[in-house]
Design a protein around this motif. Structure first.
Motif, mmCIF file in Angstrom:
data_model
loop_
_atom_site.group_PDB
_atom_site.id
_atom_site.type_symbol
_atom_site.label_atom_id
_atom_site.label_comp_id
_atom_site.label_asym_id
_atom_site.label_seq_id
_atom_site.Cartn_x
_atom_site.Cartn_y
_atom_site.Cartn_z
ATOM 1 N N GLY A 57 0.823 -1.213 0.000
ATOM 2 C CA GLY A 57 0.000 0.000 0.000
ATOM 3 C C GLY A 57 0.854 1.259 0.000
ATOM 4 N N VAL A 58 1.910 1.263 0.809
ATOM 5 C CA VAL A 58 2.843 2.399 0.826
ATOM 6 C C VAL A 58 3.568 2.494 -0.509
ATOM 7 C CG1 VAL A 58 4.937 3.286 1.927
ATOM 8 C CG2 VAL A 58 3.087 2.370 3.326
ATOM 9 N N PHE A 59 3.945 1.357 -1.079
ATOM 10 C CA PHE A 59 4.625 1.326 -2.380
ATOM 11 C C PHE A 59 3.719 1.908 -3.469
ATOM 12 C CE2 PHE A 59 6.320 -0.941 -6.148
ATOM 13 C CZ PHE A 59 7.655 -0.547 -6.048
ATOM 14 N N ILE A 60 2.439 1.567 -3.433
ATOM 15 C CA ILE A 60 1.480 2.105 -4.405
ATOM 16 C C ILE A 60 1.364 3.616 -4.248
ATOM 17 C CG2 ILE A 60 -0.973 2.186 -4.995
ATOM 18 C CD1 ILE A 60 -1.049 -0.845 -4.440
ATOM 19 N N ALA A 61 1.283 4.086 -3.009
ATOM 20 C CA ALA A 61 1.157 5.527 -2.772
ATOM 21 C C ALA A 61 2.358 6.275 -3.343
ATOM 22 C CB ALA A 61 1.005 5.796 -1.271
ATOM 23 N N PHE A 62 3.563 5.778 -3.082
ATOM 24 C CA PHE A 62 4.751 6.449 -3.602
ATOM 25 C C PHE A 62 4.848 6.342 -5.119
ATOM 26 C CE2 PHE A 62 6.383 6.183 0.816
ATOM 27 C CZ PHE A 62 6.609 7.543 0.987
ATOM 28 N N SER A 63 4.383 5.241 -5.698
ATOM 29 C CA SER A 63 4.372 5.113 -7.159
ATOM 30 C C SER A 63 3.423 6.131 -7.779
ATOM 31 C CB SER A 63 3.964 3.698 -7.573
ATOM 32 O OG SER A 63 4.883 2.757 -7.097
ATOM 33 N N LEU A 64 2.266 6.295 -7.172
ATOM 34 C CA LEU A 64 1.310 7.290 -7.673
ATOM 35 C C LEU A 64 1.860 8.703 -7.543
ATOM 36 C CD1 LEU A 64 -2.047 5.807 -6.340
ATOM 37 C CD2 LEU A 64 -1.294 5.956 -8.733
ATOM 38 N N ILE A 65 2.532 8.983 -6.438
ATOM 39 C CA ILE A 65 3.147 10.304 -6.265
ATOM 40 C C ILE A 65 4.208 10.532 -7.331
ATOM 41 C CG2 ILE A 65 4.664 11.656 -4.746
ATOM 42 C CD1 ILE A 65 3.084 10.418 -2.382
ATOM 43 N N MET A 66 4.998 9.499 -7.631
ATOM 44 C CA MET A 66 6.042 9.622 -8.650
ATOM 45 C C MET A 66 5.440 9.921 -10.021
ATOM 46 S SD MET A 66 9.155 7.048 -9.350
ATOM 47 C CE MET A 66 8.711 6.056 -10.745
ATOM 48 N N VAL A 67 4.389 9.208 -10.387
ATOM 49 C CA VAL A 67 3.740 9.447 -11.679
ATOM 50 C C VAL A 67 3.125 10.845 -11.710
ATOM 51 C CG1 VAL A 67 1.827 8.732 -13.158
ATOM 52 C CG2 VAL A 67 3.332 7.008 -12.166
ATOM 53 N N PHE A 68 2.452 11.224 -10.638
ATOM 54 C CA PHE A 68 1.820 12.544 -10.576
ATOM 55 C C PHE A 68 2.859 13.651 -10.701
ATOM 56 C CE2 PHE A 68 0.295 16.146 -8.010
ATOM 57 C CZ PHE A 68 -0.788 16.513 -8.785
#
Length: 161
Positions: A57-68
């Protein structure tokens, strides 16, 4: 507008990996030893899947932040890496392997403050009081958190047995 396509592609790749992790790896390979009739009679406890789901879940959040951030930025330049940056990365990887190797021997409480202090100093923080405070406080807080929340006892080390 130029996008940072390498970061967008990496973020999307991480999100695909996360979906595989959530829907295939964790349900099929993380087993629950409490999945029997006695589990209903036990007090509340975390299931073995809880920590992998929390991590991903934390990995997904940081991946989304990176894409954004990659979509939102106007700077098309990639992160600059020089020989010093690669040296620091190599040092952190080697130091982490050494820490993992020495952890069963020296234990969490003895080795972790040294590990954290060296990492903090390697990244350039020069305030010795802050280095000392973080290096001592974080292992104590982590041990308390893991013991109280997950009831996990961190390695004590074979020197003390």
């Amino acid at each position: 507008m130029k996008f940072r396509t390498a970061e967008i592609a990496t973020g999307v790749l991480f999100l695909v990996f996360s979906m595989v992790y959530i829907f295939y790896i964790t349900p099929n390979f993380v087993t629950n030893p409490l999945a029997d009739s006695n589990a209903d009679k036990m007090a509340w406890t975390l299931s073995p899947e809880a920590l992998p789901y929390l991590n991903i879940g934390v990995f997904i959040a940081f991946s989304l932040i990176m894409v954004f951030q990659a979509i939102r930025t106007t700077n098309a330049a990639l992160l600059e890496m020089n020989i010093g940056s690669f040296g620091k990365i190599a040092f952190v990887v080697a130091w982490s392997f050494l820490y993992t190797y020495l952890l069963p021997i020296f234990g969490f409480f003895l080795l972790s403050p040294v590990f954290m202090a060296v990492l903090i100093l390697a990244f350039g923080l020069q305030n010795w009081m802050l280095v000392l405070a973080v290096s001592v406080a974080m292992p104590v807080l982590m041990d308390t958190f893991f013991f109280q929340m997950f009831q996990i006892i961190l390695p004590e080390g074979s020197l003390w047995k």
